[in-house]
Design a protein around this motif. Structure first.
Motif, PDB file in Angstrom:
ATOM      1  N   VAL A  74      46.053  -8.445  48.017  1.00  0.00           N
ATOM      2  CA  VAL A  74      44.879  -9.282  47.801  1.00  0.00           C
ATOM      3  C   VAL A  74      43.705  -8.332  47.638  1.00  0.00           C
ATOM      4  N   LEU A  75      43.059  -8.422  46.490  1.00  0.00           N
ATOM      5  CA  LEU A  75      41.928  -7.571  46.161  1.00  0.00           C
ATOM      6  C   LEU A  75      40.687  -8.432  46.037  1.00  0.00           C
ATOM      7  N   ARG A  76      39.541  -7.833  46.265  1.00  0.00           N
ATOM      8  CA  ARG A  76      38.269  -8.449  45.869  1.00  0.00           C
ATOM      9  C   ARG A  76      37.638  -7.499  44.869  1.00  0.00           C
ATOM     10  N   ILE A  77      37.399  -8.033  43.686  1.00  0.00           N
ATOM     11  CA  ILE A  77      36.885  -7.241  42.581  1.00  0.00           C
ATOM     12  C   ILE A  77      35.436  -7.633  42.334  1.00  0.00           C
ATOM     13  N   ASP A  78      34.543  -6.663  42.438  1.00  0.00           N
ATOM     14  CA  ASP A  78      33.123  -6.886  42.173  1.00  0.00           C
ATOM     15  C   ASP A  78      32.806  -6.220  40.841  1.00  0.00           C
ATOM     16  N   SER A  79      32.799  -7.017  39.789  1.00  0.00           N
ATOM     17  CA  SER A  79      32.609  -6.464  38.441  1.00  0.00           C
ATOM     18  C   SER A  79      31.200  -5.919  38.228  1.00  0.00           C
ATOM     19  N   GLU A  80      30.263  -6.328  39.074  1.00  0.00           N
ATOM     20  CA  GLU A  80      28.889  -5.825  38.947  1.00  0.00           C
ATOM     21  C   GLU A  80      28.738  -4.431  39.567  1.00  0.00           C
ATOM     22  N   ARG A  82      31.300  -2.634  40.906  1.00  0.00           N
ATOM     23  CA  ARG A  82      32.556  -1.906  40.706  1.00  0.00           C
ATOM     24  C   ARG A  82      33.023  -1.209  41.989  1.00  0.00           C
ATOM     25  N   ARG A  83      32.539  -1.725  43.122  1.00  0.00           N
ATOM     26  CA  ARG A  83      33.011  -1.281  44.444  1.00  0.00           C
ATOM     27  C   ARG A  83      33.938  -2.384  44.946  1.00  0.00           C
ATOM     28  N   ASN A  84      35.211  -2.097  44.903  1.00  0.00           N
ATOM     29  CA  ASN A  84      36.224  -3.110  45.133  1.00  0.00           C
ATOM     30  C   ASN A  84      36.898  -2.930  46.483  1.00  0.00           C
ATOM     31  N   GLN A 110      45.285   1.707  38.141  1.00  0.00           N
ATOM     32  CA  GLN A 110      45.325   1.670  36.675  1.00  0.00           C
ATOM     33  C   GLN A 110      44.841   0.329  36.135  1.00  0.00           C
ATOM     34  N   ARG A 111      45.071  -0.725  36.865  1.00  0.00           N
ATOM     35  CA  ARG A 111      44.641  -2.062  36.426  1.00  0.00           C
ATOM     36  C   ARG A 111      43.111  -2.194  36.451  1.00  0.00           C
ATOM     37  N   TYR A 112      42.452  -1.427  37.338  1.00  0.00           N
ATOM     38  CA  TYR A 112      40.994  -1.498  37.487  1.00  0.00           C
ATOM     39  C   TYR A 112      40.381  -0.102  37.306  1.00  0.00           C
ATOM     40  N   PRO A 113      40.432   0.442  36.091  1.00  0.00           N
ATOM     41  CA  PRO A 113      39.978   1.824  35.862  1.00  0.00           C
ATOM     42  C   PRO A 113      38.471   2.015  36.006  1.00  0.00           C
ATOM     43  N   GLU A 114      37.696   0.950  35.984  1.00  0.00           N
ATOM     44  CA  GLU A 114      36.238   1.067  36.094  1.00  0.00           C
ATOM     45  C   GLU A 114      35.759   1.097  37.548  1.00  0.00           C
ATOM     46  N   THR A 115      36.689   1.020  38.486  1.00  0.00           N
ATOM     47  CA  THR A 115      36.331   1.019  39.903  1.00  0.00           C
ATOM     48  C   THR A 115      35.641   2.322  40.289  1.00  0.00           C
ATOM     49  N   ILE A 116      34.512   2.200  40.965  1.00  0.00           N
ATOM     50  CA  ILE A 116      33.806   3.369  41.505  1.00  0.00           C
ATOM     51  C   ILE A 116      34.415   3.758  42.849  1.00  0.00           C
ATOM     52  N   SER A 117      34.665   2.757  43.702  1.00  0.00           N
ATOM     53  CA  SER A 117      35.298   3.050  44.991  1.00  0.00           C
ATOM     54  C   SER A 117      36.090   1.836  45.468  1.00  0.00           C
ATOM     55  N   LYS A 172      38.110   5.133  49.169  1.00  0.00           N
ATOM     56  CA  LYS A 172      38.580   6.061  48.141  1.00  0.00           C
ATOM     57  C   LYS A 172      37.573   6.014  47.006  1.00  0.00           C
ATOM     58  N   VAL A 173      36.897   7.133  46.791  1.00  0.00           N
ATOM     59  CA  VAL A 173      35.923   7.232  45.704  1.00  0.00           C
ATOM     60  C   VAL A 173      36.685   7.633  44.448  1.00  0.00           C
ATOM     61  N   MET A 174      36.569   6.806  43.435  1.00  0.00           N
ATOM     62  CA  MET A 174      37.297   7.031  42.185  1.00  0.00           C
ATOM     63  C   MET A 174      36.461   7.841  41.193  1.00  0.00           C
ATOM     64  N   LYS A 175      35.179   7.557  41.178  1.00  0.00           N
ATOM     65  CA  LYS A 175      34.267   8.286  40.303  1.00  0.00           C
ATOM     66  C   LYS A 175      32.888   8.259  40.942  1.00  0.00           C
ATOM     67  N   PRO A 176      32.087   9.255  40.692  1.00  0.00           N
ATOM     68  CA  PRO A 176      30.753   9.270  41.299  1.00  0.00           C
ATOM     69  C   PRO A 176      29.932   8.052  40.886  1.00  0.00           C
TER      70      PRO A 176
END
Length: 181
Positions: A74-80, A82-84, A110-117, A172-176
């Motif tokens: 179960v994920l919560r995705i914040d598209s604004e 990108r901190r999921n 891989q499903r959420y490549p735009e995730t920042i963290s 987990k920080v994916m990108k700065p």
């Protein structure tokens, strides 16, 4: 020859009852291992799971191995921002110990490549989860919740797990982060 190809599929609302049962069965193993028995009722409770499954921005996923359901998330995705958040993650009883969890986590990334963290948490007694998140998936422990430092996000939620509500928060920080202009 076994391939162990991991894929993800969104769960339907009609899947929620079996999803909850499989998750509760998986979580019960760790509680029994740590404390010898289960408290009254399933862990997490149906009420806590219903709130997670029905939360705004929640994405409920089946984890499939070669097309067969082996777990869920179960994920919560914040598209604004990108901190999921990874709110719940499990492999069905008997499916653990073969590397499927790591493959499933990589599929989620891989499903959420735009995730920042990504943020997640686990009870302090769940050494197997702590090992998984830190040593296998690259999360860092960023907070320890306990009686001296309670989790401010869980004030109104019942404490489903034994152990006095002690838990680790991971990130987990994916990108700065991008600068705010």
């Amino acid at each position: 020859m076994k391939r162990d190809l991991i894929t993800l599929a969104e769960a339907r609302t009609s899947d929620h009852a079996s999803f909850k049962k499989e998750l509760q069965d998986a979580f019960a193993v760790a509680v029994v291992d740590a404390f010898g028995e289960l408290p009254d009722g399933p862990i997490p409770s149906d009420e806590v799971l219903d709130a997670a499954l029905d939360a705004r921005d929640a994405v409920v996923l089946h984890i499939l191995c070669d097309g067969r359901t082996v777990g869920g998330a179960v994920l919560r995705i914040d598209s604004e921002t990108r901190r999921n958040s990874l709110d719940l993650f499990f492999l069905k009883v008997g499916e653990e110990g073969r590397g499927l969890g790591v493959k499933a986590w990589l599929a989620i990334e891989q499903r959420y490549p735009e995730t920042i963290s990504w943020q997640t948490h686990t009870p302090y007694f769940e050494k197997r989860n702590i090992h998984f998140y830190v040593n296998k998936c690259g999360f860092k422990i960023v907070e320890f919740f306990n009686s001296y430092h309670p989790d401010p996000n869980r004030v109104d939620e019942p404490d489903d797990f034994p152990g006095g509500g002690e838990a680790f928060q991971f990130e987990k920080v994916m990108k700065p982060s991008e600068p705010i202009l």
